[in-house]
Design a protein around this motif. Structure first.
Motif, PDB file in Angstrom:
ATOM      1  N   THR A   1       0.857  -1.222  -0.059  1.00  0.00           N
ATOM      2  CA  THR A   1      -0.073  -0.051  -0.147  1.00  0.00           C
ATOM      3  C   THR A   1       0.740   1.327   0.142  1.00  0.00           C
ATOM      4  O   THR A   1       1.900   1.208   0.466  1.00  0.00           O
ATOM      5  CB  THR A   1      -0.902   0.009   1.119  1.00  0.00           C
ATOM      6  OG1 THR A   1      -0.143   0.339   2.358  1.00  0.00           O
ATOM      7  CG2 THR A   1      -1.767  -1.163   1.351  1.00  0.00           C
TER       8      THR A   1
ATOM      9  N   LEU B   1       4.382   0.206  -6.848  1.00  0.00           N
ATOM     10  CA  LEU B   1       2.915  -0.202  -6.414  1.00  0.00           C
ATOM     11  C   LEU B   1       1.920   0.536  -7.503  1.00  0.00           C
ATOM     12  O   LEU B   1       0.921  -0.314  -7.630  1.00  0.00           O
ATOM     13  CB  LEU B   1       2.923   0.649  -5.211  1.00  0.00           C
ATOM     14  CG  LEU B   1       3.516   0.375  -3.818  1.00  0.00           C
ATOM     15  CD1 LEU B   1       3.183   1.223  -2.742  1.00  0.00           C
ATOM     16  CD2 LEU B   1       3.466  -1.209  -3.634  1.00  0.00           C
ATOM     17  N   SER B   2       2.328   1.347  -8.326  1.00  0.00           N
ATOM     18  CA  SER B   2       1.547   1.927  -9.083  1.00  0.00           C
ATOM     19  C   SER B   2       1.287   0.980 -10.563  1.00  0.00           C
ATOM     20  O   SER B   2       0.550   1.229 -11.174  1.00  0.00           O
ATOM     21  CB  SER B   2       1.750   3.248  -9.621  1.00  0.00           C
ATOM     22  OG  SER B   2       2.921   3.391 -10.451  1.00  0.00           O
ATOM     23  N   GLY B   3       2.107  -0.247 -10.547  1.00  0.00           N
ATOM     24  CA  GLY B   3       1.933  -0.860 -11.604  1.00  0.00           C
ATOM     25  C   GLY B   3       2.889  -0.541 -12.767  1.00  0.00           C
ATOM     26  O   GLY B   3       2.795  -1.142 -13.858  1.00  0.00           O
TER      27      GLY B   3
ATOM     28  N   ASN C   1      -1.221  -3.517 -13.982  1.00  0.00           N
ATOM     29  CA  ASN C   1      -2.382  -3.106 -12.857  1.00  0.00           C
ATOM     30  C   ASN C   1      -1.131  -2.989 -11.766  1.00  0.00           C
ATOM     31  O   ASN C   1      -0.049  -2.890 -11.783  1.00  0.00           O
ATOM     32  CB  ASN C   1      -2.945  -4.405 -12.535  1.00  0.00           C
ATOM     33  CG  ASN C   1      -3.968  -4.795 -13.681  1.00  0.00           C
ATOM     34  OD1 ASN C   1      -4.617  -3.900 -14.171  1.00  0.00           O
ATOM     35  ND2 ASN C   1      -4.265  -5.929 -13.959  1.00  0.00           N
ATOM     36  N   SER C   2      -2.066  -2.445 -10.765  1.00  0.00           N
ATOM     37  CA  SER C   2      -1.263  -1.847  -9.497  1.00  0.00           C
ATOM     38  C   SER C   2      -0.470  -3.286  -8.872  1.00  0.00           C
ATOM     39  O   SER C   2      -0.824  -4.457  -9.117  1.00  0.00           O
ATOM     40  CB  SER C   2      -2.175  -1.421  -8.482  1.00  0.00           C
ATOM     41  OG  SER C   2      -3.326  -2.457  -8.049  1.00  0.00           O
ATOM     42  N   ASP C   3       0.557  -3.137  -8.092  1.00  0.00           N
ATOM     43  CA  ASP C   3       1.365  -4.139  -7.968  1.00  0.00           C
ATOM     44  C   ASP C   3       1.852  -4.107  -6.258  1.00  0.00           C
ATOM     45  O   ASP C   3       1.393  -3.018  -5.776  1.00  0.00           O
ATOM     46  CB  ASP C   3       2.636  -4.163  -8.852  1.00  0.00           C
ATOM     47  CG  ASP C   3       3.634  -5.383  -8.593  1.00  0.00           C
ATOM     48  OD1 ASP C   3       2.985  -6.523  -8.014  1.00  0.00           O
ATOM     49  OD2 ASP C   3       4.305  -5.548  -9.611  1.00  0.00           O
TER      50      ASP C   3
END
Length: 316
Positions: free
Chosen positions: A62, A129-131, A138-140
């Motif tokens: 997160t 995190l934003s991918g 996709n987000s990661d």
């Protein structure tokens, strides 16, 4: 054009369409892809099957959790930042150490000898995190992982980074392997598309054979100027058995297994790939098809990893 493709067929070269149509689609159930695409899930699976991997210090999943990064890496002599769902080495950041200044600011030292600030490190984690580096966009999640110590065998033939060994495994039988050596051009990463070397390996003995860089045949490492062919990789049978065990672990019939050699811990599973590339044929100067067909002839579902390795090596 027809004769060109006929020549490929005669040489047993596996092309992209055949790889997908005859090997990936029939032998790799789609529901198992997350087990290899997500490196955190791979690590959990490896623990269950007692397959050694680099230690994971923690997971940042997160944006609010980015502030915990410093605590997760505190006291570590070095660490690796990598996307859980990344591919081709994109987004991987190798930190070899850090320096603290009088004002309390931290500077991290990268494997390529460049430096980044703590803020820049957190920005990189945010990008993961934003991918930005994920396979599907996709987000990661971001994995903080142990930095490995390059095995003595590789120190005079590799440029800074940690080499890895790619083994193609079909129905649990190792069919072809190559060593991927970092270069200055690849930024110390063992990724062929970034300029790393691909070195063919004699599957029976673990001996290095032919070398390619950017699809060109070479004989010396461009940075270390060392001859590569003729060297024998340590722990070779252990490496092949580990690769074979990944078939049982993943449920994938056709996969690429990437293994690293750590100076202290020996062979470690780095990751698995459900869609391994075909450049390994160039490094070995031979096609995959004959060996894949050999496996189809000798395959015995009752064989375990050790039996599969021995059977394959006897047949070569």
């Amino acid at each position: 054009m027809i004769s060109f493709f006929k020549k490929f067929e005669e040489e047993g070269i596996l092309g992209i369409n055949r790889r997908i149509g005859e090997y990936i689609l029939p032998y790799n159930p789609r529901e198992y892809y997350p087990l290899v695409d997500d490196k955190w899930k791979t690590a959990e699976l490896a623990r269950q099957f007692h397959v050694p991997m680099p230690y994971h210090y923690g997971l940042v999943n997160t944006f609010g959790g980015i502030r915990n990064t410093r605590e997760l890496i505190k006291g570590r002599p070095g660490f690796v930042v990598k996307p859980a769902n990344g591919g081709m080495g994109n987004g991987i950041l190798v930190i070899t150490g850090e320096s603290e200044y009088d004002n309390g600011s931290i500077i991290f030292h990268k494997a390529d000898e460049k430096k980044i600030t703590e803020k820049e490190l957190y920005h990189h984690v945010s990008g993961i995190l934003s991918g930005l580096y994920s396979l599907d966009g996709n987000s990661d999640s971001c994995i903080l992982q142990e930095r490995l110590e390059c095995h003595t065998f590789f120190r005079e033939i590799s440029f800074r980074g940690i080499p890895d060994i790619r083994v193609i495994v079909f129905l649990g039988y190792p069919v072809m392997a190559m060593l991927r050596l970092p270069t200055k051009e690849s930024g110390g990463r063992a990724n062929l598309h970034q300029g790393a070397l691909g070195v063919g390996i004699d599957l029976r003995t673990g001996t290095l054979t032919h070398s390619v860089c950017n699809d060109k045949i070479i004989h010396l490492h461009p940075d270390t100027k060392r001859k590569l062919s003729g060297r024998v990789i340590p722990c070779w049978e252990i490496i092949l058995q580990m690769a074979s065990r990944c078939f049982d672990m993943s449920g994938l019939g056709y996969l690429g297994v990437d293994i690293v050699l750590d100076e202290l811990r020996g062979p470690l599973l780095l990751e698995m790939n459900a869609r391994p590339g075909l450049g390994i044929q160039i490094a070995n100067r031979m096609g995959l098809l004959d060996r894949l067909r050999l496996v189809e002839r000798i395959h015995d579902p009752a064989d375990g990893p050790k039996d599969r390795v021995h059977r394959m090596l006897q047949e070569l």
